[in-house]
Design a protein around this motif. Structure first.
Motif, PDB file in Angstrom:
ATOM      1  N   PHE A  99    -109.136 -10.201  21.030  1.00 45.01           N
ATOM      2  CA  PHE A  99    -108.528 -10.308  21.845  1.00 45.01           C
ATOM      3  C   PHE A  99    -108.648 -11.448  22.437  1.00 45.01           C
ATOM      4  CE2 PHE A  99    -113.107  -9.322  23.458  1.00 45.01           C
ATOM      5  CZ  PHE A  99    -113.258  -9.723  24.059  1.00 45.01           C
ATOM      6  N   THR A 100    -107.974 -11.221  23.886  1.00 49.72           N
ATOM      7  CA  THR A 100    -107.341 -12.449  24.812  1.00 49.72           C
ATOM      8  C   THR A 100    -107.622 -12.016  26.333  1.00 49.72           C
ATOM      9  OG1 THR A 100    -106.196 -13.103  23.199  1.00 49.72           O
ATOM     10  CG2 THR A 100    -106.026 -14.164  25.921  1.00 49.72           C
ATOM     11  N   PRO A 157    -105.174  -7.278  22.011  1.00 47.91           N
ATOM     12  CA  PRO A 157    -105.230  -7.437  21.343  1.00 47.91           C
ATOM     13  C   PRO A 157    -104.798  -8.733  20.108  1.00 47.91           C
ATOM     14  CG  PRO A 157    -104.822  -5.603  21.057  1.00 47.91           C
ATOM     15  CD  PRO A 157    -104.253  -5.949  22.719  1.00 47.91           C
ATOM     16  N   THR A 158    -105.523  -9.863  19.648  1.00 50.78           N
ATOM     17  CA  THR A 158    -104.318 -10.761  19.452  1.00 50.78           C
ATOM     18  C   THR A 158    -105.851 -10.904  18.042  1.00 50.78           C
ATOM     19  OG1 THR A 158    -104.086 -13.130  20.264  1.00 50.78           O
ATOM     20  CG2 THR A 158    -105.806 -12.535  20.655  1.00 50.78           C
ATOM     21  N   GLU A 218    -116.283 -23.167  21.180  1.00 50.79           N
ATOM     22  CA  GLU A 218    -115.901 -23.304  20.117  1.00 50.79           C
ATOM     23  C   GLU A 218    -115.126 -22.176  19.481  1.00 50.79           C
ATOM     24  OE1 GLU A 218    -119.125 -24.037  17.714  1.00 50.79           O
ATOM     25  OE2 GLU A 218    -119.890 -26.130  19.371  1.00 50.79           O
ATOM     26  N   GLY A 219    -114.116 -21.577  20.797  1.00 51.35           N
ATOM     27  CA  GLY A 219    -112.737 -20.553  20.105  1.00 51.35           C
ATOM     28  C   GLY A 219    -113.271 -19.302  21.191  1.00 51.35           C
ATOM     29  N   LEU A 220    -114.261 -19.152  21.184  1.00 51.63           N
ATOM     30  CA  LEU A 220    -114.885 -17.683  21.793  1.00 51.63           C
ATOM     31  C   LEU A 220    -114.691 -17.692  22.870  1.00 51.63           C
ATOM     32  CD1 LEU A 220    -117.974 -16.807  19.790  1.00 51.63           C
ATOM     33  CD2 LEU A 220    -116.096 -16.369  19.162  1.00 51.63           C
ATOM     34  N   THR A 221    -114.318 -17.120  24.176  1.00 52.55           N
ATOM     35  CA  THR A 221    -114.477 -16.675  24.699  1.00 52.55           C
ATOM     36  C   THR A 221    -115.049 -15.982  25.825  1.00 52.55           C
ATOM     37  OG1 THR A 221    -112.102 -16.342  25.113  1.00 52.55           O
ATOM     38  CG2 THR A 221    -113.088 -15.815  26.856  1.00 52.55           C
ATOM     39  N   ALA A 265     -98.637  -3.084  21.737  1.00 51.57           N
ATOM     40  CA  ALA A 265    -100.286  -3.304  21.398  1.00 51.57           C
ATOM     41  C   ALA A 265    -100.812  -2.864  22.728  1.00 51.57           C
ATOM     42  CB  ALA A 265    -100.988  -4.455  21.736  1.00 51.57           C
ATOM     43  N   MET A 266    -102.171  -2.384  22.733  1.00 52.90           N
ATOM     44  CA  MET A 266    -102.592  -1.441  23.922  1.00 52.90           C
ATOM     45  C   MET A 266    -103.254  -2.839  25.278  1.00 52.90           C
ATOM     46  SD  MET A 266    -105.298   0.523  24.995  1.00 52.90           S
ATOM     47  CE  MET A 266    -105.313   1.796  24.337  1.00 52.90           C
ATOM     48  N   THR A 267    -103.057  -2.931  25.891  1.00 51.32           N
ATOM     49  CA  THR A 267    -103.093  -3.912  26.991  1.00 51.32           C
ATOM     50  C   THR A 267    -104.310  -3.313  28.710  1.00 51.32           C
ATOM     51  OG1 THR A 267    -100.820  -4.128  26.259  1.00 51.32           O
ATOM     52  CG2 THR A 267    -102.459  -4.971  28.940  1.00 51.32           C
TER      53      THR A 267
END
Length: 105
Positions: A69-70, A62-63, A85-88, A3-5
């Motif tokens: 993404f993470t 990506p995740t 709430e789940g968003l960074t 995956a793209m990093t």
């Protein structure tokens, strides 16, 4: 699966920059981009965080989440990741000694 990093690493030792460039392209100073496997990404991040003394680093890949993404961070930074709430989200810390006054809108 590869995956793209993206890794941004500032003030890291030369040997670590060399290790990063074995797997990723250094597109600008301190910014590394490439397509690598999860295992390689994990090993690079572990080595990077273990050798980090005065510098800082950010890892994005990506995740399967709402944003796609993470983000991971290491070292002292003015920006801090916050889970909302789940968003960074990114929260900025005040600079040491800064006096911000409240201004009316």
């Amino acid at each position: 699966m590869p995956a793209m990093t993206v890794i941004s690493a500032t003030a890291v030792p030369d040997h670590l920059r060399g290790a990063l460039t074995r797997w990723l392209l250094e597109v600008t100073p301190t910014l590394y981009v490439g397509t690598i496997s999860t295992r390689v990404r994990t090993e690079l991040w572990n080595n990077l965080t273990a050798c980090l003394t005065d510098g800082s680093a950010v890892l994005a890949y990506p995740t399967n989440n709402e944003q796609g993404f993470t983000l991971h961070t290491a070292g002292p930074q003015r920006r801090e990741t916050v889970d909302f709430e789940g968003l960074t989200l990114i929260a900025f810390q005040r600079l040491p000694g800064s006096q911000e006054s409240a201004k009316p809108f």
